[in-house]
Design a protein around this motif. Structure first.
Motif, short mmCIF file in Angstrom:
data_model
loop_
_atom_site.label_atom_id
_atom_site.label_comp_id
_atom_site.label_asym_id
_atom_site.label_seq_id
_atom_site.Cartn_x
_atom_site.Cartn_y
_atom_site.Cartn_z
N ALA A 190 0.85 -1.20 0.00
CA ALA A 190 0.00 0.00 0.00
C ALA A 190 0.88 1.24 0.00
O ALA A 190 0.65 2.20 -0.74
CB ALA A 190 -0.91 0.00 1.23
N ARG A 191 1.92 1.20 0.80
CA ARG A 191 2.83 2.34 0.90
C ARG A 191 3.52 2.59 -0.46
O ARG A 191 3.61 3.72 -0.94
CB ARG A 191 3.86 2.07 1.98
CG ARG A 191 4.68 3.27 2.31
CD ARG A 191 5.65 3.00 3.45
NE ARG A 191 6.40 4.21 3.75
CZ ARG A 191 7.43 4.63 3.05
NH1 ARG A 191 7.86 3.94 2.01
NH2 ARG A 191 8.03 5.76 3.36
N ALA A 192 3.98 1.47 -1.09
CA ALA A 192 4.67 1.60 -2.37
C ALA A 192 3.74 2.21 -3.42
O ALA A 192 4.13 3.14 -4.15
CB ALA A 192 5.17 0.24 -2.83
N CYS A 193 2.49 1.73 -3.48
CA CYS A 193 1.52 2.25 -4.46
C CYS A 193 1.25 3.74 -4.19
O CYS A 193 1.19 4.55 -5.12
CB CYS A 193 0.18 1.51 -4.37
SG CYS A 193 0.28 -0.22 -4.80
N ARG A 194 1.10 4.05 -2.91
CA ARG A 194 0.79 5.44 -2.52
C ARG A 194 1.92 6.38 -2.96
O ARG A 194 1.70 7.41 -3.57
CB ARG A 194 0.68 5.43 -0.99
CG ARG A 194 -0.21 6.47 -0.44
CD ARG A 194 -0.73 6.11 0.91
NE ARG A 194 0.23 5.96 1.97
CZ ARG A 194 0.21 4.98 2.85
NH1 ARG A 194 -0.70 4.03 2.75
NH2 ARG A 194 1.10 4.92 3.83
N TYR A 195 3.14 5.96 -2.66
CA TYR A 195 4.27 6.85 -2.97
C TYR A 195 4.50 7.00 -4.46
O TYR A 195 4.98 8.03 -4.92
CB TYR A 195 5.54 6.40 -2.21
CG TYR A 195 5.56 6.95 -0.80
CD1 TYR A 195 4.69 6.46 0.17
CD2 TYR A 195 6.38 8.02 -0.45
CE1 TYR A 195 4.66 6.99 1.44
CE2 TYR A 195 6.36 8.56 0.83
CZ TYR A 195 5.50 8.03 1.77
OH TYR A 195 5.47 8.58 3.04
N GLN A 196 4.16 5.95 -5.21
CA GLN A 196 4.28 6.08 -6.68
C GLN A 196 3.34 7.17 -7.18
O GLN A 196 3.70 8.01 -8.01
CB GLN A 196 3.92 4.75 -7.35
CG GLN A 196 5.07 3.78 -7.42
CD GLN A 196 4.64 2.40 -7.90
OE1 GLN A 196 3.60 2.25 -8.55
NE2 GLN A 196 5.43 1.39 -7.58
N PHE A 197 2.13 7.13 -6.66
CA PHE A 197 1.14 8.14 -7.07
C PHE A 197 1.56 9.54 -6.58
O PHE A 197 1.48 10.52 -7.33
CB PHE A 197 -0.23 7.75 -6.49
CG PHE A 197 -1.33 8.73 -6.80
CD1 PHE A 197 -1.74 8.95 -8.11
CD2 PHE A 197 -1.96 9.44 -5.79
CE1 PHE A 197 -2.75 9.86 -8.40
CE2 PHE A 197 -2.98 10.34 -6.07
CZ PHE A 197 -3.37 10.54 -7.38
N PHE A 198 2.03 9.61 -5.33
CA PHE A 198 2.48 10.90 -4.79
C PHE A 198 3.58 11.50 -5.67
O PHE A 198 3.58 12.69 -5.98
CB PHE A 198 3.04 10.71 -3.37
CG PHE A 198 2.00 10.41 -2.30
CD1 PHE A 198 0.65 10.66 -2.52
CD2 PHE A 198 2.37 9.90 -1.06
CE1 PHE A 198 -0.31 10.38 -1.53
CE2 PHE A 198 1.43 9.63 -0.07
CZ PHE A 198 0.09 9.87 -0.32
#
Ligand SMILES: Nc1ncnc2c1ncn2[C@@H]1O[C@H](COP(=O)(O)OP(=O)(O)OP(=O)(O)O)[C@@H](O)[C@H]1O
Length: 474
Positions: A102-110
């Protein structure tokens, strides 16, 4: 609001008239953060944009959270950007935990949004209790250096910064703020699960600490800031002091043990960490302070040689005053190639040695990549082979011979490169030359009548393990 603004000013988190993105899950922390940012938006002339990621963990419920944040933004006239990322599938395909995914997906979008909006900062809702939990968890797990300082109020990210303006506030202060401002945040049920370490610290340790000191988060924040400053200073000092202690190249590092030992122990430790950080392009999660201590203990042993295996195939090999760090590779096969004249020998490393018979001078200074020898001084055929124990070479301008092994050491050639390095010998087994490394005593200077053998060494690409002074600048 006061601690929020004071914290922003103290840590210079937000510049007036800048573009600030806010990561808003819909929970109390990030919703309060957004609300506070909205309150200073006009006065500070901020260009605010809200980001939300639906991790698709809880189906319809997750989607509703996204709709909730979207409608909050519509109500307050803030641009809203969202994405749906299947974190569960990402976790399986990348072999990581659901939280990490979840963190990895979030940071990609950020990161994508930071670039799209050319934003100065991304604001996240971490608060003072998160800070206490993080520092304690890292202490208990065995963190080191700046990791023990917990969450940074400001760190570089995607051409700007990640900022955490709520670090000076407690969870309770945030909940009180939500109530006072009639915000109706969504509560993530996973925050209650005892299976997560953080939740256990939150539920069992924090109440006790708050009982002892209700403002304990301020003490932890001050500890974090002091530790960060101390660490920064020690890191700079280490880098400066280590300059003369170690050398590095592509995939290897070598340190002089006696020079390292002259430094105080805290710098020795950081010096080893500096080397490991340099060698590991991405630091393996299994690497811990235990490895630094093991390297120090290897260097302290009275035995002149010894070795140590580190994560991901890294090996530290101590030999007298030197300790070489290299990644283990399959042992290269020994080789022996005849060198036809005229002709050439193709080396396993990818380079080649070219041989010609000449009767005219090839020119003045020919450097270490060529050798001119008198035809009748050597016994043909010549051959090129890998090194053998006991190899010795007569060097130019030197009486007697020198061990090939010592030449490699003097020239700081990494062990893996030594095993492939070409050694030129004649049919008597006399070593004539270490191509590319030294001037040989067999080099003919006086051009006179007769036949000469002219050899040229053509190195291929970069020779892994050889010192690259110009690239590393030491
Ligand atoms: N799905 C998401 N979309 C956008 N931002 C998020 C999302 N999840 C977390 N964040 C941001 O990261 C911060 C830290 O997230 P984390 O899940 O660790 O904290 P939290 O206590 O659950 O925060 P919150 O109360 O805001 O949900 C949040 O405060 C928020 O700013």
């Amino acid at each position: 609001m006061v601690p929020f603004i004071q914290f922003i000013q103290k840590h210079k988190l937000i510049e007036p008239s800048s573009t600030i993105l806010a990561g808003v899950s819909g929970g109390p922390d990030s919703l309060s953060l957004l609300h506070m940012l909205l309150r200073i938006r006009k006065e500070w002339e901020l260009n605010l944009v809200v980001l939300h990621v639906d991790h698709m963990f809880r189906g319809k419920e997750s989607e509703e959270e996204m709709e909730f944040v979207r409608s909050f933004c519509r109500e307050h006239d803030v641009p809203f950007e969202s994405c749906q990322a299947d974190a569960g599938a990402y976790a399986i395909s990348h072999q990581m935990s659901a939280q990490e995914a979840a963190r990895a997906c979030r940071y990609q979008f950020f990161e994508k949004m930071m670039n799209q909006y050319q934003a100065s900062a991304l604001a996240l809702g971490h608060h003072g209790d998160d800070q206490v939990e993080t520092i304690l968890m890292r202490l208990v797990r065995g963190g080191k250096g700046t990791a023990l300082a917990g969450i940074q109020p400001k760190r570089e990210f995607a051409g700007g910064f990640i900022i955490r303006p709520l670090l000076g506030m407690t969870r309770q202060e945030i909940l009180d703020y939500c109530e006072k401002e009639r915000l109706a945040p969504r509560f993530d049920p996973s925050n209650e699960k005892d299976t997560y370490t953080r939740n256990r610290f939150r539920k069992r340790i924090l109440p006790f600490l708050k009982e002892e000191n209700p403002q304990v988060h301020e003490k932890f924040q001050a500890f974090s800031e002091n530790l960060t400053e101390d660490e920064r200073y020690l890191q700079e000092l280490t880098e400066h002091e280590m300059n003369t202690v170690w050398r590095r190249g592509d995939g290897f590092a070598e340190l002089e043990i006696d020079l390292l030992k002259r430094l105080p122990l805290p710098l020795q430790r950081r010096g080893i960490q500096l080397i490991l950080n340099y060698l590991y392009k991405s630091v393996p999660s299994s690497l811990s302070s235990i490895h630094t201590e093991s390297v120090l203990s290897l260097l302290s042993q009275s035995h002149p040689s010894g070795s140590l295996h580190l994560p991901n195939g890294l090996k530290a090999v101590k030999s007298y005053n030197l300790c070489m760090f290299t990644f283990e590779q399959a042992e290269p096969e020994p080789y022996h190639l005849e060198l036809p004249i005229p002709g050439e020998a193709m080396l396993p490393s990818g380079g080649r040695i070219e041989a010609k018979l000449i009767t005219e001078s090839p020119g003045a200074d020919r450097g270490k990549n060529s050798l001119l020898i008198k035809r009748d001084k050597v016994l043909l055929p010549l051959s090129v082979r890998s090194r053998k124990n006991g190899d010795k070479l007569k060097l130019k301008g030197m009486n007697g011979t020198k061990k090939v092994k010592d030449i490699f050491i003097d020239k700081k050639i990494a062990i893996e490169a030594r095993n492939q390095w070409p050694v030129l010998e004649d049919a008597n087994g006399t070593i004539l030359w270490l191509p590319g490394l030294t001037k040989s005593a067999w080099e003919e200077n006086d051009w006179s009548e007769g036949e000469f053998i002219f050899l040229q060494y053509h190195q291929q690409g970069s020779s892994r393990g050889q010192n690259t002074h110009d690239e590393t600048g030491y």
